[in-house]
Design an enzyme around this catalytic site. Structure first.
Site, short mmCIF file in Angstrom:
data_model
loop_
_atom_site.label_atom_id
_atom_site.label_comp_id
_atom_site.label_asym_id
_atom_site.label_seq_id
_atom_site.Cartn_x
_atom_site.Cartn_y
_atom_site.Cartn_z
N ARG A 140 53.34 105.76 92.75
CA ARG A 140 53.75 107.03 93.35
C ARG A 140 53.09 108.19 92.59
NH1 ARG A 140 55.40 103.45 95.86
NH2 ARG A 140 57.45 103.07 96.79
N GLU B 5 50.83 93.09 100.03
CA GLU B 5 52.12 92.63 99.50
C GLU B 5 52.11 91.12 99.61
OE1 GLU B 5 54.52 94.44 98.18
OE2 GLU B 5 54.03 96.49 98.80
ZN LIG Z 1 54.50 96.91 93.97
#
Ligand SMILES: [Zn+2]
Length: 481
Positions: A300, A428
Site C-alpha cells: 500500500r 495471488e
Molecule cells: Zn500479499
C-alpha cells in the site's frame, strides 16, 4: 546532449556496472534486529468463514476490526464470505456478533498452532541442507554480504560439498539466509550468466538480493518479486523455485535467450524473518511508527494513487499505507531498481497469496481500467491456461476491485502507471482458503511447477507479441495514468 553530460552518463553507467545498483538510501536503525523475543503462540486460534455478507453487515465487521482489533484473512465486502482469524479470547465476541447478525459460519480450522505442523515439517525430519561454505569462497564484489544477526547456525550452510539443489530444499519453507545462500550459489555456479547483488538494505539492515540472469546481447527484461507480505510464505518459495528452473533446467534456455531476468525473491526481508522467529502471521514491514506500532503494508506504500483506497492511515492497522508514499526503505529499494531498469522491462510479476487469482491493473479504483486492459487480460489468460493445464489448479483473471476489493499503493499498479512497464500483474497463489497462509510445505513443488509453467508461457507469448511490433524493445508507446 552536451559532450560533458554524455560523459557523465557514461561514467555513471560504468559505475553501476562496476559496483552494482546505486544504493543511496541510509538505514534508519539496525539495533532492533538484536532483540530476541519468544515466538507468539497461536494455540486455539480459529479460522471462521462466514456466509456472504450483506451491505448492512460490512460496517459492523470493519468496526469490529478498528475498535476490537479482530483480524481478518480476507476483507469485509458485501456478497463475499469473510475469513475471520480469531484468538480464543475474542471468540465469544465474534460468535456473539455472528449470532446477532444471523450469519452462519464454518470453522475452517480449530487450532492454528496445529495447522502449522502440517505447514512446515519438523526440521529434524528433513535432511540437512548441503551448501558450499561461504567462508571457503572468495566472494565476488557484487555478492550480497550476509548480516551477523542471521549467523544463528540454524540455516547457515554447513561445510560440505557443492550441490545445485539440496534434495529437500523445496520440501520446506526456507529462511531468509537459506534463500540468499541459494541464489548466491546459483550465481557462483554460473558466473558468466547469473549474478546476485544487493539492491539495498532493509530497515533492520538485511540485504535485499536480486538475481540477474543475462546470457548476453541486448534483450528486453522481465522483473519478478516475492515476499512483499511477510506471512505469504508460498511466495518466496515459488519465486525461488522459478529462479532454479530458469538457471538449472536446460529446457529453460529459450526463456533466457529471449529475456534478461531480474528476480527479487524476498522484498520484505525483515517481516519474512519475523514470521519465522516471532509471529507467523505478521504481514507488514518492521519499521517503527511514532505511536509505537510496527510496520507499514509495503503493498500500500507505492507512489501511484497512494492512499486513495483499500488502505488505512492508522499505524497499527495491517493495511497501514505509511506516513507517505515510499516511506519504507524496502519499497524505495525496489522502486529505485525498477526505475533504473524500466526502459528494458516489458513484464512485471509480483507474487502474493492466497486466493488463486491473476490480478490485472488497476487495483486502485473499480471504475478505472487501463487503455490496454483487453491486451493485459489476453496475456494473463495465456498464463492462467498454462497454469491450469499443469495440475488443474483454477485461477480467476481480473482487476483487484472486480475480484477482491480496490487497494491503492500496490507495486503492480505503480510498475505500470509510474514506471511504464507495459505488462504488470499480481498473482495471488494457492490456495483458496483451505489452509490460507498456512499452505502445507508439501505443496511448494506443485505450486512452483504450475506457476513456472505460467510464467514460461507468458514470456514466450510476450516475446512473440514484441516481435510483431516495429520497435519491440522500447516502452515509448505505453500510456500512463
Ligand atoms: Zn500479499
Amino acid at each position: 546532449m552536451k559532450p560533458f553530460a554524455l560523459w557523465l552518463v557514461l561514467l555513471l553507467n560504468l559505475a553501476y556496472i562496476v559496483v552494482g545498483y546505486p544504493s543511496v538510501i541510509e538505514l534508519n536503525d539496525v539495533s532492533q534486529s538484536t532483540t530476541v523475543t519468544k515466538r507468539k503462540s497461536y494455540a486455539g486460534y480459529k479460522l471462521l468463514r462466514t456466509e456472504p455478507l450483506t451491505t448492512g453487515n460490512v460496517p459492523v465487521f470493519r468496526n469490529l476490526e478498528d475498535v476490537h482489533g479482530i483480524n481478518y484473512w480476507t476483507y469485509p465486502l458485501e456478497n463475499r464470505s469473510l475469513d475471520i482469524f480469531t484468538s480464543p479470547k475474542q471468540l465469544s465476541r465474534v460468535q456473539g456478533v455472528l449470532k446477532d447478525l444471523g450469519l452462519d459460519h464454518d470453522v475452517v480450522f480449530h487450532d492454528a498452532e496445529e495447522i502449522m505442523h502440517y505447514e512446515q515439517p519438523p526440521q529434524a525430519k528433513a535432511k540437512q541442507l548441503v551448501w558450499e561454505d561461504d567462508a571457503q569462497n572468495t566472494a565476488e564484489p557484487s555478492d550480497v554480504s550476509y548480516q551477523s544477526e542471521n549467523a544463528t547456525g540454524q540455516d547457515m550452510p554447513p561445510t560440505g560439498t557443492t550441490r545445485a539443489v539440496a534434495p529437500d530444499f523445496f520440501n520446506r519453507y526456507q529462511r531468509y539466509n537459506a534463500i540468499m545462500n541459494f541464489a548466491s550459489q546459483l550465481a557462483r555456479e554460473n558466473p558468466s550468466t547469473v549474478s546476485f547483488q544487493s539492491i539495498g538494505r532493509s530497515y533492520e539492515g538485511k540485504d535485499m538480493g536480486i538475481l540477474k540472469i543475462a546470457t548476453g546481447g541486448s534483450k528486453p527484461g522481465i522483473f519478478i518479486d516475492g515476499g512483499m507480505h511477510a506471512r505469504e510464505w508460498i511466495s518466496p518459495a515459488t519465486v525461488t523455485y522459478i529462479m532454479n528452473k530458469l538457471v538449472n533446467d536446460p529446457k529453460s534456455k529459450p526463456l533466457t535467450d529471449m529475456f534478461d531476468w531480474y528476480i527479487v525473491p524476498i522484498v520484505n526481508v525483515d517481516g519474512y524473518e519475523y514470521t519465522h522467529t516471532n509471529d507467523r502471521y505478521w504481514r507488514k514491514t518492521r519499521s517503527r511508527s511514532s505511536n509505537g506500532c510496527y510496520g507499514v503494508d509495503p503493498n500500500r506504500n507505492f507512489g501511484f494513487h497512494w492512499a486513495e483506497s483499500g488502505s488505512s492511515n492508522k499505524p497499527c492497522s495491517d493495511i497501514y499505507h505509511g506516513p507517505k508514499a515510499f516511506s519504507e526503505v524496502e519499497t524505495q529499494n525496489l522502486g529505485r531498481t525498477i526505475l533504473y531498469l524500466k526502459d528494458k522491462l516489458k513484464l512485471y510479476l509480483t507474487f502474493h497469496a492466497y486466493s488463486q487469482m491473476w490480478l490485472v491493473p488497476w487495483g486502485f479504483a473499480k471504475s478505472q481500467k487501463p487503455q490496454d486492459y483487453n491486451e493485459l487480460v489476453r496475456l494473463a489468460t495465456v498464463g492462467k491456461n498454462a497454469l491450469e493445464r499443469t495440475y488443474g489448479t483454477r485461477y480467476s483473471v481480473g482487476t483487484a476491485p472486480d475480484l477482491l476489493y480496490p487497494a491503492a499503493g500496490g507495486s503492480d499498479d505503480w510498475a505500470k502507471g509510474a514506471a511504464g512497464i507495459p505488462y504488470s500483474y499480481c498473482l495471488e497463489l494457492r490456495d483458496k482458503g483451505r489452509y490460507g497462509f498456512a499452505l502445507p510445505a508439501n505443496q511448494i513443488k506443485a505450486t512452483g511447477e504450475e506457476t513456472f509453467n505460467a510464467v514460461a508461457a507468458v514470456a514466450q507469448e510476450l516475446y512473440r507479441t514484441l516481435k510483431k511490433k516495429e520497435q519491440p524493445f522500447t516502452n515509448a508507446d505505453n500510456e500512463s495514468d
